[in-house]
Each structure stands twice: as C-alpha cells, then as structure tokens.
Scaffold this active site. Structure first.
Site, PDB file in Angstrom:
ATOM      1  N   PRO A  10     -15.604 -31.594  66.646  1.00 11.56           N
ATOM      2  CA  PRO A  10     -15.848 -33.028  66.614  1.00 11.56           C
ATOM      3  C   PRO A  10     -16.905 -33.517  67.594  1.00 11.56           C
ATOM      4  O   PRO A  10     -16.983 -33.031  68.728  1.00 11.56           O
ATOM      5  CB  PRO A  10     -14.477 -33.635  66.961  1.00 11.56           C
ATOM      6  CG  PRO A  10     -13.698 -32.540  67.577  1.00 11.56           C
ATOM      7  CD  PRO A  10     -14.209 -31.265  66.982  1.00 11.56           C
ATOM      8  N   ASN A  11     -17.686 -34.442  67.103  1.00 10.08           N
ATOM      9  CA  ASN A  11     -18.714 -35.162  67.876  1.00 10.08           C
ATOM     10  C   ASN A  11     -19.958 -34.339  68.179  1.00 10.08           C
ATOM     11  O   ASN A  11     -20.918 -34.870  68.746  1.00 10.08           O
ATOM     12  CB  ASN A  11     -18.121 -35.743  69.178  1.00 10.08           C
ATOM     13  CG  ASN A  11     -17.004 -36.715  68.898  1.00 10.08           C
ATOM     14  OD1 ASN A  11     -17.205 -37.651  68.134  1.00 10.08           O
ATOM     15  ND2 ASN A  11     -15.829 -36.490  69.448  1.00 10.08           N
ATOM     16  N   ARG A  37     -25.247 -38.551  71.996  1.00  7.35           N
ATOM     17  CA  ARG A  37     -24.002 -38.582  72.735  1.00  7.35           C
ATOM     18  C   ARG A  37     -24.197 -38.142  74.195  1.00  7.35           C
ATOM     19  O   ARG A  37     -24.700 -37.037  74.441  1.00  7.35           O
ATOM     20  CB  ARG A  37     -23.104 -37.571  72.019  1.00  7.35           C
ATOM     21  CG  ARG A  37     -21.892 -37.196  72.710  1.00  7.35           C
ATOM     22  CD  ARG A  37     -21.215 -36.026  72.023  1.00  7.35           C
ATOM     23  NE  ARG A  37     -19.890 -35.961  72.560  1.00  7.35           N
ATOM     24  CZ  ARG A  37     -19.150 -34.869  72.569  1.00  7.35           C
ATOM     25  NH1 ARG A  37     -19.595 -33.759  72.032  1.00  7.35           N
ATOM     26  NH2 ARG A  37     -17.968 -34.901  73.101  1.00  7.35           N
ATOM     27  N   TYR A  62     -24.694 -33.456  77.610  1.00  8.38           N
ATOM     28  CA  TYR A  62     -24.991 -32.597  76.460  1.00  8.38           C
ATOM     29  C   TYR A  62     -26.479 -32.455  76.142  1.00  8.38           C
ATOM     30  O   TYR A  62     -26.835 -31.772  75.183  1.00  8.38           O
ATOM     31  CB  TYR A  62     -24.218 -33.108  75.228  1.00  8.38           C
ATOM     32  CG  TYR A  62     -22.725 -33.203  75.486  1.00  8.38           C
ATOM     33  CD1 TYR A  62     -21.981 -32.062  75.780  1.00  8.38           C
ATOM     34  CD2 TYR A  62     -22.070 -34.432  75.476  1.00  8.38           C
ATOM     35  CE1 TYR A  62     -20.618 -32.140  76.050  1.00  8.38           C
ATOM     36  CE2 TYR A  62     -20.704 -34.522  75.741  1.00  8.38           C
ATOM     37  CZ  TYR A  62     -19.987 -33.367  76.023  1.00  8.38           C
ATOM     38  OH  TYR A  62     -18.637 -33.449  76.295  1.00  8.38           O
ATOM     39  N   ASN A  98     -17.744 -23.775  69.114  1.00  6.70           N
ATOM     40  CA  ASN A  98     -17.592 -24.840  70.100  1.00  6.70           C
ATOM     41  C   ASN A  98     -16.603 -25.831  69.487  1.00  6.70           C
ATOM     42  O   ASN A  98     -16.974 -26.633  68.642  1.00  6.70           O
ATOM     43  CB  ASN A  98     -18.930 -25.520  70.391  1.00  6.70           C
ATOM     44  CG  ASN A  98     -18.772 -26.595  71.465  1.00  6.70           C
ATOM     45  OD1 ASN A  98     -17.654 -26.989  71.802  1.00  6.70           O
ATOM     46  ND2 ASN A  98     -19.886 -27.068  71.985  1.00  6.70           N
ATOM     47  N   ALA A 101     -13.507 -31.286  71.627  1.00  9.35           N
ATOM     48  CA  ALA A 101     -12.256 -31.711  72.277  1.00  9.35           C
ATOM     49  C   ALA A 101     -11.037 -30.940  71.768  1.00  9.35           C
ATOM     50  O   ALA A 101     -10.012 -30.876  72.459  1.00  9.35           O
ATOM     51  CB  ALA A 101     -12.052 -33.209  72.081  1.00  9.35           C
ATOM     52  N   HIS A 139      -9.133 -28.386  73.953  1.00  6.87           N
ATOM     53  CA  HIS A 139      -8.125 -28.761  74.944  1.00  6.87           C
ATOM     54  C   HIS A 139      -6.793 -29.174  74.319  1.00  6.87           C
ATOM     55  O   HIS A 139      -5.861 -29.513  75.029  1.00  6.87           O
ATOM     56  CB  HIS A 139      -8.670 -29.918  75.804  1.00  6.87           C
ATOM     57  CG  HIS A 139     -10.111 -29.742  76.174  1.00  6.87           C
ATOM     58  ND1 HIS A 139     -10.549 -28.659  76.904  1.00  6.87           N
ATOM     59  CD2 HIS A 139     -11.222 -30.471  75.882  1.00  6.87           C
ATOM     60  CE1 HIS A 139     -11.874 -28.754  77.055  1.00  6.87           C
ATOM     61  NE2 HIS A 139     -12.308 -29.835  76.446  1.00  6.87           N
ATOM     62  N   ASP A 155      -4.334 -20.239  66.733  1.00  4.11           N
ATOM     63  CA  ASP A 155      -3.609 -19.415  65.756  1.00  4.11           C
ATOM     64  C   ASP A 155      -4.533 -18.922  64.642  1.00  4.11           C
ATOM     65  O   ASP A 155      -4.377 -17.796  64.162  1.00  4.11           O
ATOM     66  CB  ASP A 155      -2.442 -20.207  65.142  1.00  4.11           C
ATOM     67  CG  ASP A 155      -1.262 -20.332  66.098  1.00  4.11           C
ATOM     68  OD1 ASP A 155      -1.249 -19.644  67.137  1.00  4.11           O
ATOM     69  OD2 ASP A 155      -0.344 -21.126  65.799  1.00  4.11           O
ATOM     70  N   GLU A 180     -16.153 -18.418  72.515  1.00  2.00           N
ATOM     71  CA  GLU A 180     -16.003 -19.864  72.754  1.00  2.00           C
ATOM     72  C   GLU A 180     -17.237 -20.343  73.529  1.00  2.00           C
ATOM     73  O   GLU A 180     -17.598 -19.729  74.537  1.00  2.00           O
ATOM     74  CB  GLU A 180     -14.740 -20.071  73.600  1.00  2.00           C
ATOM     75  CG  GLU A 180     -14.505 -21.474  74.092  1.00  2.00           C
ATOM     76  CD  GLU A 180     -13.398 -21.526  75.177  1.00  2.00           C
ATOM     77  OE1 GLU A 180     -12.973 -20.462  75.699  1.00  2.00           O
ATOM     78  OE2 GLU A 180     -12.990 -22.657  75.508  1.00  2.00           O
ATOM     79  N   HIS A 233     -19.310 -23.791  75.229  1.00  2.00           N
ATOM     80  CA  HIS A 233     -19.379 -25.206  75.606  1.00  2.00           C
ATOM     81  C   HIS A 233     -20.753 -25.475  76.190  1.00  2.00           C
ATOM     82  O   HIS A 233     -21.232 -24.701  77.033  1.00  2.00           O
ATOM     83  CB  HIS A 233     -18.295 -25.566  76.633  1.00  2.00           C
ATOM     84  CG  HIS A 233     -16.930 -25.309  76.111  1.00  2.00           C
ATOM     85  ND1 HIS A 233     -16.349 -26.108  75.159  1.00  2.00           N
ATOM     86  CD2 HIS A 233     -16.060 -24.298  76.350  1.00  2.00           C
ATOM     87  CE1 HIS A 233     -15.165 -25.608  74.845  1.00  2.00           C
ATOM     88  NE2 HIS A 233     -14.968 -24.503  75.550  1.00  2.00           N
ATOM     89  N   ILE A 234     -21.349 -26.549  75.754  1.00  2.00           N
ATOM     90  CA  ILE A 234     -22.681 -26.920  76.236  1.00  2.00           C
ATOM     91  C   ILE A 234     -22.599 -27.305  77.715  1.00  2.00           C
ATOM     92  O   ILE A 234     -23.409 -26.872  78.532  1.00  2.00           O
ATOM     93  CB  ILE A 234     -23.239 -28.083  75.379  1.00  2.00           C
ATOM     94  CG1 ILE A 234     -23.424 -27.609  73.934  1.00  2.00           C
ATOM     95  CG2 ILE A 234     -24.551 -28.612  75.971  1.00  2.00           C
ATOM     96  CD1 ILE A 234     -23.696 -28.729  72.934  1.00  2.00           C
ATOM     97  N   ARG A 289     -15.764 -30.493  85.219  1.00  2.00           N
ATOM     98  CA  ARG A 289     -15.569 -31.877  84.763  1.00  2.00           C
ATOM     99  C   ARG A 289     -14.102 -32.300  84.979  1.00  2.00           C
ATOM    100  O   ARG A 289     -13.480 -31.822  85.915  1.00  2.00           O
ATOM    101  CB  ARG A 289     -16.026 -31.991  83.304  1.00  2.00           C
ATOM    102  CG  ARG A 289     -17.527 -31.669  83.152  1.00  2.00           C
ATOM    103  CD  ARG A 289     -17.999 -31.770  81.720  1.00  2.00           C
ATOM    104  NE  ARG A 289     -17.834 -33.127  81.209  1.00  2.00           N
ATOM    105  CZ  ARG A 289     -17.957 -33.436  79.903  1.00  2.00           C
ATOM    106  NH1 ARG A 289     -18.241 -32.488  79.022  1.00  2.00           N
ATOM    107  NH2 ARG A 289     -17.804 -34.682  79.509  1.00  2.00           N
TER     108      ARG A 289
HETATM  109  C1  DQA Z   1     -17.720 -29.550  74.826  1.00  2.00           C
HETATM  110  C2  DQA Z   1     -16.807 -29.911  76.010  1.00  2.00           C
HETATM  111  C3  DQA Z   1     -15.550 -30.613  75.530  1.00  2.00           C
HETATM  112  O1  DQA Z   1     -14.729 -30.931  76.634  1.00  2.00           O
HETATM  113  C4  DQA Z   1     -15.912 -31.894  74.806  1.00  2.00           C
HETATM  114  O2  DQA Z   1     -14.752 -32.509  74.312  1.00  2.00           O
HETATM  115  C5  DQA Z   1     -16.910 -31.665  73.733  1.00  2.00           C
HETATM  116  C6  DQA Z   1     -18.030 -30.765  73.978  1.00  2.00           C
HETATM  117  C7  DQA Z   1     -19.058 -28.956  75.307  1.00  2.00           C
HETATM  118  O3  DQA Z   1     -19.780 -28.439  74.445  1.00  2.00           O
HETATM  119  O4  DQA Z   1     -19.398 -29.016  76.487  1.00  2.00           O
HETATM  120  O5  DQA Z   1     -16.862 -32.291  72.686  1.00  2.00           O
HETATM  121  O6  DQA Z   1     -17.066 -28.565  74.034  1.00  2.00           O
END
Ligand code: DQA
Length: 149
Positions: free
Chosen positions: A9-10, A17, A22, A74, A77, A80, A87, A98, A100-101, A107
């Site tokens: 998401p997002n 954003r 990011y 990635n 959210a 978390h 699963d 995994e 994360h940018i 954080r």
């Molecule tokens: C993220 C970090 C997450 O905490 C956040 O909710 C994201 C982006 C990152 O790429 O840094 O949506 O996965």
C-alpha cells in the site's frame, strides 16, 4: 530465472508521498529501474503493486503456481501488521527478500516490528530504491549458489 517484485500500500504514491522518507523518484521510475536491472541480470521480472492485503496474498500464491524463483517484497505498512503475508511466504517456500526504502529501524517504534521478516532470507532497509535492485541481485546469487554454478 523469474522474480516477482511486489509492492504494498501507498507505494504507488512514490515521488508524491513524504519525499523526506521515500525520495522524489516516482513509482514508474522505480518500475523502469527494476526492469532495466532485470535485463542486466538476464532474468524475467513480474511487477505488481496493490493497496489490498488479499491481493498481495493472491500474488504470492501466483508466484508459486507460475514457478517463480524468488520474491522481492516491500509490504509497506502491512510489514507491521500482516500475519497473512507472513503465512503466504511460508506457504510457498520461495526465497523472499523484504525491502524498505526508508530505514524502518530509525523511525517510529511500530515500524521496527516486521511479521514477514521471519519468512525472508534477508531484509534491505534504508537504501532507497537501490534496495530493490540489491535484493534482485541477492536472489540471483542465492539461486546460482543453490544450483552449484
Ligand atoms: C516502507 C516503510 C513502512 O513502514 C511504510 O509503512 C511504508 C514504506 C518503506 O519502504 O520504507 O509504506 O515499507
């Protein structure tokens, strides 16, 4: 060799954003970067982004049924919160990285918790969008090592 690169998401809002976390690169810039890197590695890549948890679970299952060799994810959210994604990765037993940018460990405390991490071979966090290409390279090297080549 075929990799699935999944975004939660997002992440479609990259560039718009929270650029302080990011960066300014757009989501389509990221997709281009991933495609170019796949070409350089000589592998196939399938890209997928969804704002919906179940759609990401379905895509992880699809990776299994189409014989993908690795997954870069990635989960945004859902990292978390989602036991369903954990699963799903466990269910398919496909090597998964995994990404994360941003550096999630520096954080808010709630970002330090990752459910999916327990099913991943590695986590790359805080390397900006380079984290995706690093994850792809790592999965290729892992696959070559497994083949003994
Ligand atoms: C993220 C970090 C997450 O905490 C956040 O909710 C994201 C982006 C990152 O790429 O840094 O949506 O996965």
């Amino acid at each position: 060799m075929k990799l699935f690169v999944l975004n939660g998401p997002n992440l479609n809002m990259l560039g718009i954003r929270e650029p302080a976390h990011y960066g300014k690169e757009s989501f389509s810039d990221l997709c281009e970067k991933i495609k170019k890197h796949a070409e350089a590695l000589g592998i196939e890549v399938e890209l997928f982004q969804s704002n919906h948890e179940g759609a990401l679970v379905d895509k992880i299952h699809e990776a299994y049924f189409c014989g993908a060799d690795g997954i870069v994810i990635n989960p945004g959210a859902y990292t978390h919160t989602s036991i369903a994604l954990l699963d799903a990765v466990k269910a398919v037993s496909i090597p998964t990285v995994e990404v994360h940018i941003s550096d999630v460990n520096s954080r808010e405390d709630f970002r330090k918790q990752s459910y999916i991490r327990a099913a991943c071979i590695a986590t790359i966090s805080g390397h900006g969008t380079d984290g995706y290409t690093e994850a792809m390279t790592l999965l290729c090297e892992t696959a070559k090592g497994a083949d003994g080549k």
